[in-house]
Design a protein around this motif. Structure first.
Motif, mmCIF file in Angstrom:
data_model
loop_
_atom_site.group_PDB
_atom_site.id
_atom_site.type_symbol
_atom_site.label_atom_id
_atom_site.label_comp_id
_atom_site.label_asym_id
_atom_site.label_seq_id
_atom_site.Cartn_x
_atom_site.Cartn_y
_atom_site.Cartn_z
ATOM 1 N N PHE A 158 0.836 -1.210 0.000
ATOM 2 C CA PHE A 158 0.000 0.000 0.000
ATOM 3 C C PHE A 158 0.866 1.254 0.000
ATOM 4 N N LEU A 159 1.911 1.269 0.837
ATOM 5 C CA LEU A 159 2.775 2.450 0.921
ATOM 6 C C LEU A 159 3.456 2.723 -0.413
ATOM 7 N N GLU A 160 3.959 1.672 -1.061
ATOM 8 C CA GLU A 160 4.632 1.857 -2.340
ATOM 9 C C GLU A 160 3.656 2.366 -3.407
ATOM 10 N N CYS A 161 2.446 1.848 -3.400
ATOM 11 C CA CYS A 161 1.441 2.306 -4.376
ATOM 12 C C CYS A 161 1.058 3.758 -4.112
ATOM 13 N N PHE A 162 0.947 4.121 -2.858
ATOM 14 C CA PHE A 162 0.594 5.501 -2.514
ATOM 15 C C PHE A 162 1.684 6.463 -2.962
ATOM 16 N N LEU A 163 2.946 6.137 -2.679
ATOM 17 C CA LEU A 163 4.054 7.014 -3.069
ATOM 18 C C LEU A 163 4.173 7.091 -4.590
ATOM 19 N N ALA A 164 3.962 5.964 -5.268
ATOM 20 C CA ALA A 164 4.022 5.975 -6.731
ATOM 21 C C ALA A 164 2.902 6.836 -7.308
ATOM 22 N N GLY A 165 1.725 6.787 -6.681
ATOM 23 C CA GLY A 165 0.622 7.619 -7.144
ATOM 24 C C GLY A 165 0.918 9.101 -6.995
ATOM 25 N N ALA A 214 7.694 30.057 -0.713
ATOM 26 C CA ALA A 214 7.455 30.342 -2.129
ATOM 27 C C ALA A 214 7.917 29.174 -3.003
ATOM 28 N N PHE A 215 9.034 28.563 -2.640
ATOM 29 C CA PHE A 215 9.545 27.408 -3.388
ATOM 30 C C PHE A 215 8.544 26.260 -3.370
ATOM 31 N N ILE A 216 7.985 25.952 -2.189
ATOM 32 C CA ILE A 216 7.043 24.840 -2.075
ATOM 33 C C ILE A 216 5.755 25.136 -2.833
ATOM 34 N N GLN A 217 5.282 26.368 -2.730
ATOM 35 C CA GLN A 217 4.018 26.708 -3.377
ATOM 36 C C GLN A 217 4.128 26.705 -4.900
ATOM 37 N N LYS A 218 5.307 26.949 -5.439
ATOM 38 C CA LYS A 218 5.496 26.905 -6.887
ATOM 39 C C LYS A 218 5.485 25.479 -7.438
ATOM 40 N N LEU A 219 5.608 24.499 -6.560
ATOM 41 C CA LEU A 219 5.682 23.108 -7.023
ATOM 42 C C LEU A 219 4.322 22.559 -7.450
ATOM 43 N N THR A 220 3.229 23.211 -7.065
ATOM 44 C CA THR A 220 1.873 22.731 -7.371
ATOM 45 C C THR A 220 1.733 21.237 -7.044
ATOM 46 N N LEU A 221 1.948 20.914 -5.775
ATOM 47 C CA LEU A 221 1.907 19.523 -5.329
ATOM 48 C C LEU A 221 0.464 19.017 -5.271
ATOM 49 N N PRO A 222 0.255 17.723 -5.513
ATOM 50 C CA PRO A 222 -1.106 17.141 -5.492
ATOM 51 C C PRO A 222 -1.602 16.920 -4.065
ATOM 52 N N ARG A 223 -1.991 17.977 -3.402
ATOM 53 C CA ARG A 223 -2.377 17.891 -1.991
ATOM 54 C C ARG A 223 -3.628 17.054 -1.764
ATOM 55 N N ASP A 224 -4.457 16.896 -2.769
ATOM 56 C CA ASP A 224 -5.675 16.106 -2.604
ATOM 57 C C ASP A 224 -5.363 14.636 -2.337
ATOM 58 N N LEU A 225 -4.170 14.188 -2.715
ATOM 59 C CA LEU A 225 -3.809 12.785 -2.511
ATOM 60 C C LEU A 225 -3.535 12.461 -1.054
#
Length: 371
Positions: A158-165, A214-225
């Motif tokens: 599960f952990l590997e699938c989550f990180l890959a997603g 500012a660096f983190i916010q520019k990454l547009t990370l998939p926070r919904d995951l």
């Protein structure tokens, strides 16, 4: 000593039915209590006890009372011996259980992947739930050790699938920035710098935190995951990344590396914001303390301390009584001069407005910082 059990649990889980009584009483008297203990223990937990210490003391007493035997009848019972194993097989037939098949294992693994793993429960909690699943499906699973290996395997999968997603959702430019942060970990937005503590309330620290944010916010990370994994998983990932060096992070497989760092950055963003708020509050507090000291010092300079006011009041009263019809300039001023009376008035007014002036300055300081 066995575990404690409530009276409600005794009646609900450790009572022998008519069929149970017939099944147990068909055996020799010396083995009845041990057989009854294994029967109700398995019905309650989905696996067999290996010795008497796993069984609640109240449950043993309750079963002995139902069978009309003494509790000491359990002393000679061999849970793992030949008779004990034969009793386990007979209990499975009595309860209508069957051995686990390949299809059952696949179904159990699928259930763990969808129902247990996302919540991030501990191995022990998952193992307990797995045995209850087998019990409810009338399946007798493999040994505890084999079940534990199955649980750990599903957790890791599960952990590997989550990180890959998470890694799959990252934009190419995001991947490039993350990899650059790991390659140059001590740069202003490097891996080690991102993990640094907030530090003291200084302008340099505030600016450095702003750059990291500012660096983190520019990454547009998939926070919904993040909602796809329970808080225990997220906390575990953050702790792991927080203790690793950049060289250790680079040794992970690409998708695992990106997934770990991305999840860490999502959580780190909130931590940096909290840190900036703390620094701002501390700065405002310092401004307020300095303003108050400045106001108090200014007012203290304005106050002209007049000594002997009580004695002066007596002299003024005496002079007024002796010449009640006289003019102030003729009666009072010879005793207390005009300048000394003016000083007394200034002292009184300054003291009366001290708290009000401090409040006004403090309020103005907070409003200025808020703007």
């Amino acid at each position: 000593m066995g575990l404690r059990v409530s009276p409600e649990a005794l009646a609900g889980e450790w009572s022998l039915s008519f069929a149970d009584n017939d099944f147990v009483n068909a055996k020799p008297a010396g083995s009845r209590l041990g057989l009854a203990v294994q029967l109700k223990f398995f019905a309650a937990f989905g696996y067999f006890a290996t010795d008497a210490t796993e069984v609640p003391d109240e449950a043993i007493s309750y079963l002995a009372e139902q069978l009309g035997v003494r509790e000491t009848g359990l002393d000679g019972y061999d849970f793992s011996g030949r008779s004990g194993r034969r009793h386990c097989a007979e209990i499975l037939r009595h309860l209508g259980f069957r051995r686990m098949k390949r299809a059952d294992r696949v179904a159990l693994a699928g259930w763990m992947a969808t129902e247990l793993c996302p919540g991030g429960q501990s191995v022990a909690a998952m193992l307990e739930a797995v045995f209850l699943w087998c019990r409810d499906h009338k399946i007798f699973g493999p040994s505890g050790k084999e079940m534990e290996r199955l649980v750990r395997s599903e957790r890791q999968r599960f952990l590997e699938c989550f990180l890959a997603g998470v890694a799959d959702r990252l934009l190419p430019e995001t991947v490039a920035r993350i990899e650059a942060s790991l390659v140059d970990p001590d740069s202003p937005t490097g891996f080690h710098t991102i993990k640094n503590d907030v530090g003291a309330a200084t302008l340099d620290n505030m600016l450095a935190l702003a750059d990291r944010l500012a660096f983190i916010q520019k990454l547009t990370l998939p926070r919904d995951l993040l909602t796809g994994a329970g808080k225990p998983w997220i906390d575990q990932i953050v702790r792991r990344v927080g203790t690793e060096k950049a060289s250790e992070m680079r040794r992970h497989a690409p998708k695992r590396q990106l997934g770990l760092y991305a999840v860490f950055l999502m959580v780190r963003e909130a931590q940096i914001i909290d840190g900036m708020i703390d620094l701002l509050v501390e700065t405002v507090h310092k401004i307020g303390v300095r303003s108050k000291r400045k106001v108090v010092a200014g007012i203290a300079r304005d106050i002209e301390k007049v000594y002997g006011k009580e004695r002066l009041l007596v002299d003024i009263a005496g002079a007024a009584i002796e010449a009640p019809s006289g003019r102030v300039c003729d009666v009072i001023f010879p005793v207390a001069g005009q300048e000394k009376l003016a000083a007394i008035i200034r002292e009184h007014r300054a003291k009366g407005t001290l708290e009000r002036r401090i409040y006004q300055v403090m309020r103005g300081s907070y409003e200025a910082v808020a703007q």
